[in-house]
Design a protein around this motif. Structure first.
Motif, mmCIF file in Angstrom:
data_model
loop_
_atom_site.group_PDB
_atom_site.id
_atom_site.type_symbol
_atom_site.label_atom_id
_atom_site.label_comp_id
_atom_site.label_asym_id
_atom_site.label_seq_id
_atom_site.Cartn_x
_atom_site.Cartn_y
_atom_site.Cartn_z
ATOM 1 N N LEU A 189 6.328 32.703 -17.667
ATOM 2 C CA LEU A 189 6.713 31.642 -18.599
ATOM 3 C C LEU A 189 6.781 32.131 -20.038
ATOM 4 C CD1 LEU A 189 4.526 28.837 -17.016
ATOM 5 C CD2 LEU A 189 7.040 28.926 -16.993
ATOM 6 N N ILE A 190 5.832 32.990 -20.423
ATOM 7 C CA ILE A 190 5.832 33.524 -21.785
ATOM 8 C C ILE A 190 7.038 34.423 -22.002
ATOM 9 C CG2 ILE A 190 4.600 35.018 -23.423
ATOM 10 C CD1 ILE A 190 1.978 34.019 -21.999
ATOM 11 N N ALA A 191 7.381 35.214 -21.011
ATOM 12 C CA ALA A 191 8.505 36.147 -21.125
ATOM 13 C C ALA A 191 9.846 35.424 -21.235
ATOM 14 C CB ALA A 191 8.510 37.103 -19.939
ATOM 15 N N ASP A 192 9.909 34.189 -20.777
ATOM 16 C CA ASP A 192 11.131 33.395 -20.858
ATOM 17 C C ASP A 192 11.280 32.870 -22.289
ATOM 18 O OD1 ASP A 192 13.193 31.579 -20.720
ATOM 19 O OD2 ASP A 192 12.473 30.574 -18.908
ATOM 20 N N GLU A 193 12.170 33.445 -23.046
ATOM 21 C CA GLU A 193 12.294 33.131 -24.466
ATOM 22 C C GLU A 193 12.737 31.691 -24.732
ATOM 23 O OE1 GLU A 193 14.292 35.990 -26.895
ATOM 24 O OE2 GLU A 193 13.456 37.682 -25.797
ATOM 25 N N CYS A 212 8.762 23.997 -23.342
ATOM 26 C CA CYS A 212 7.407 24.539 -23.388
ATOM 27 C C CYS A 212 6.836 24.534 -21.976
ATOM 28 C CB CYS A 212 6.526 23.733 -24.345
ATOM 29 S SG CYS A 212 6.567 21.939 -24.081
ATOM 30 N N ALA A 213 5.619 25.028 -21.833
ATOM 31 C CA ALA A 213 5.021 25.124 -20.504
ATOM 32 C C ALA A 213 3.508 25.121 -20.602
ATOM 33 C CB ALA A 213 5.496 26.398 -19.795
ATOM 34 N N VAL A 214 2.873 24.692 -19.514
ATOM 35 C CA VAL A 214 1.410 24.654 -19.420
ATOM 36 C C VAL A 214 1.000 25.337 -18.125
ATOM 37 C CG1 VAL A 214 -0.639 23.180 -19.239
ATOM 38 C CG2 VAL A 214 1.296 22.458 -20.674
ATOM 39 N N VAL A 215 -0.008 26.213 -18.217
ATOM 40 C CA VAL A 215 -0.656 26.779 -17.030
ATOM 41 C C VAL A 215 -2.135 26.456 -17.146
ATOM 42 C CG1 VAL A 215 -1.163 28.836 -15.676
ATOM 43 C CG2 VAL A 215 1.022 28.664 -16.899
ATOM 44 N N GLN A 216 -2.666 25.728 -16.177
ATOM 45 C CA GLN A 216 -4.097 25.399 -16.171
ATOM 46 C C GLN A 216 -4.818 26.372 -15.242
ATOM 47 O OE1 GLN A 216 -3.966 21.013 -15.418
ATOM 48 N NE2 GLN A 216 -4.882 20.909 -17.457
#
Length: 202
Positions: A120-124, A61-65
């Protein structure tokens, strides 16, 4: 058994049968667009709860602030120290606009955050991507809400969850959402002179 217990058990058995019938129709699994908005506390806290669930299940998963950045947070410290192999964490903001007092810089940073978010979203491989406080960036038009919605419609992988937090979610964002929650403010200690505290706010 007493009559009360018998009545209760019969009532619960009937509820369970009805619930099981409803649950049997829920067979679809797909990535959701989730929005946490409203004036109440708990938007980011709830979103990070889902990020930690993903981590617990071994899901990348990933977070962008988008806004926060001027101070450390418990979530960021914990993830970077112990779960960086599962969760990318990008703090792209430099604080709220009244702190930076530089709109052009705020816009530049928000645009950079959105560019990272798209990557990040495009990375499945990422099962969930949290866009923390993006609604604030959209509210001030640092990033165009229509373009964000259009991009998500066209490019979000089918199994990726995207979570958008922040007050004043725009109508087009709420329309896109599969799950939208508004946190309602009833009481807040800030109004009584209590400052933000570690473990509660950050």
């Amino acid at each position: 058994m007493s009559d009360d217990t018998d009545r209760h058990n019969a009532k619960m058995a009937k509820k369970k049968a009805a619930r099981d019938k409803i649950m049997a129709t829920k067979t679809e699994e797909r990535g959701l667009v989730i929005v946490h908005t409203g004036k109440g506390k708990g938007k980011s806290s709830s979103a990070f709860g889902m990020i930690f669930r993903c981590i617990a299940h071994g899901m990348p998963c990933a977070v962008v602030q988008f806004i926060k950045g001027g101070m450390g947070t418990g979530e960021r410290d914990l993830i970077q120290a112990h779960f960086s192999d599962l969760c990318e964490f990008h703090t792209m903001g430099e604080g709220f606009t009244w702190e930076t007092q530089d709109k052009s810089r705020d816009v530049e940073m928000a645009q950079a955050a959105w560019a990272k978010a798209k990557e990040l979203i495009a990375d499945e491989r990422n099962r969930m991507v949290l866009l923390d406080e993006i609604n604030i960036a959209l509210r001030y038009d640092y990033v165009d809400a229509g373009k964000v919605v259009a991009w998500l419609k066209a490019n979000k992988p089918p199994m990726t969850h995207v979570v958008l937090t922040g007050r004043n979610a725009k109508e087009e964002v709420l329309e896109l959402a599969d799950l939208a929650t508004e946190m309602e403010l009833i009481k807040h200690p800030f109004r009584s002179g209590v400052k933000a505290q570690p473990g509660v706010e950050f």
